[in-house]
Scaffold this motif. Structure first.
Motif, PDB file in Angstrom:
ATOM      1  N   LEU A   1      47.421  51.904  43.708  1.00  0.00           N
ATOM      2  CA  LEU A   1      47.165  52.290  42.335  1.00  0.00           C
ATOM      3  C   LEU A   1      45.674  52.165  42.066  1.00  0.00           C
ATOM      4  N   PHE A   2      45.087  53.221  41.558  1.00  0.00           N
ATOM      5  CA  PHE A   2      43.648  53.236  41.282  1.00  0.00           C
ATOM      6  C   PHE A   2      42.829  52.882  42.519  1.00  0.00           C
TER       7      PHE A   2
ATOM      8  N   ASN B   1      42.816  40.686  44.491  1.00  0.00           N
ATOM      9  CA  ASN B   1      41.471  40.617  43.906  1.00  0.00           C
ATOM     10  C   ASN B   1      41.494  40.559  42.377  1.00  0.00           C
ATOM     11  N   SER B   2      42.660  40.704  41.768  1.00  0.00           N
ATOM     12  CA  SER B   2      42.778  40.644  40.311  1.00  0.00           C
ATOM     13  C   SER B   2      44.211  40.233  39.967  1.00  0.00           C
ATOM     14  N   PRO B   3      44.541  38.931  40.130  1.00  0.00           N
ATOM     15  CA  PRO B   3      45.940  38.495  40.001  1.00  0.00           C
ATOM     16  C   PRO B   3      46.527  38.598  38.595  1.00  0.00           C
ATOM     17  N   PHE B   4      45.703  38.885  37.592  1.00  0.00           N
ATOM     18  CA  PHE B   4      46.202  38.986  36.224  1.00  0.00           C
ATOM     19  C   PHE B   4      45.836  40.321  35.591  1.00  0.00           C
ATOM     20  N   PHE B   5      45.842  41.400  36.403  1.00  0.00           N
ATOM     21  CA  PHE B   5      45.509  42.725  35.889  1.00  0.00           C
ATOM     22  C   PHE B   5      46.635  43.209  34.977  1.00  0.00           C
ATOM     23  N   THR B   6      46.304  43.413  33.708  1.00  0.00           N
ATOM     24  CA  THR B   6      47.294  43.905  32.752  1.00  0.00           C
ATOM     25  C   THR B   6      47.318  45.422  32.804  1.00  0.00           C
TER      26      THR B   6
ATOM     27  N   LEU C   1      50.089  43.211  36.966  1.00  0.00           N
ATOM     28  CA  LEU C   1      50.187  43.505  38.392  1.00  0.00           C
ATOM     29  C   LEU C   1      49.555  42.337  39.118  1.00  0.00           C
ATOM     30  N   LYS C   2      50.258  41.756  40.050  1.00  0.00           N
ATOM     31  CA  LYS C   2      49.749  40.617  40.813  1.00  0.00           C
ATOM     32  C   LYS C   2      49.030  41.146  42.050  1.00  0.00           C
ATOM     33  N   MET C   3      47.705  41.375  41.919  1.00  0.00           N
ATOM     34  CA  MET C   3      46.891  41.869  43.031  1.00  0.00           C
ATOM     35  C   MET C   3      45.985  40.740  43.523  1.00  0.00           C
TER      36      MET C   3
END
Length: 96
Positions: free
Chosen positions: A31-32, A63-68, A59-61
Motif C-alpha cells: 500500500l502506497f 516503519n510506522s506501527p501506528f499509521f492511521t 495499519l501495523k507497519m
C-alpha cells in the motif's frame, strides 16, 4: 453464507464499537509503495453479512506501527485469518 460465516457474523455483531486486532490471510500487502504484514487494529464500526468495517483503523507497519488509514477499511470474512479483542491498538509488539 456458510454456517461458519453465519456464526462469525453473529459473533462480530456483538463486538460493534470495540477495538479489534485483525490478521488477514495474505502473506503481505502493498500500500502506497510500502510492503507490510496484514495486521490491522481498529474499532468495529459496522458488521455486514460477509465483511466488517473498521474505523478508525491502524495499519501495523514496521516503519510506522501506528499509521492511521485515512478511510474506513472493509475486510471480507473469508480473508480473516485471526482476530482478538485482547490487544489494544496502542500496544507495541514486534512485526518482523
Amino acid at each position: 453464507m456458510t454456517s461458519s460465516g453465519e456464526s462469525l457474523y453473529n459473533e462480530l455483531r456483538t463486538m460493534v464499537g470495540k477495538e479489534l486486532l485483525v490478521i488477514t490471510k495474505a502473506a503481505q500487502l502493498d500500500l502506497f509503495g510500502q510492503v507490510f504484514r496484514p495486521i490491522f487494529s481498529g474499532t468495529i464500526s459496522e458488521v455486514h453479512r460477509g465483511h466488517i468495517t473498521l474505523s478508525p483503523v491502524i495499519l501495523k507497519m514496521i516503519n510506522s506501527p501506528f499509521f492511521t488509514f485515512p478511510v474506513p477499511l472493509c475486510i471480507p470474512f473469508e480473508q480473516i485469518a485471526s482476530f482478538s479483542l485482547e490487544v489494544p491498538s496502542d500496544e507495541v509488539f514486534p512485526l518482523s
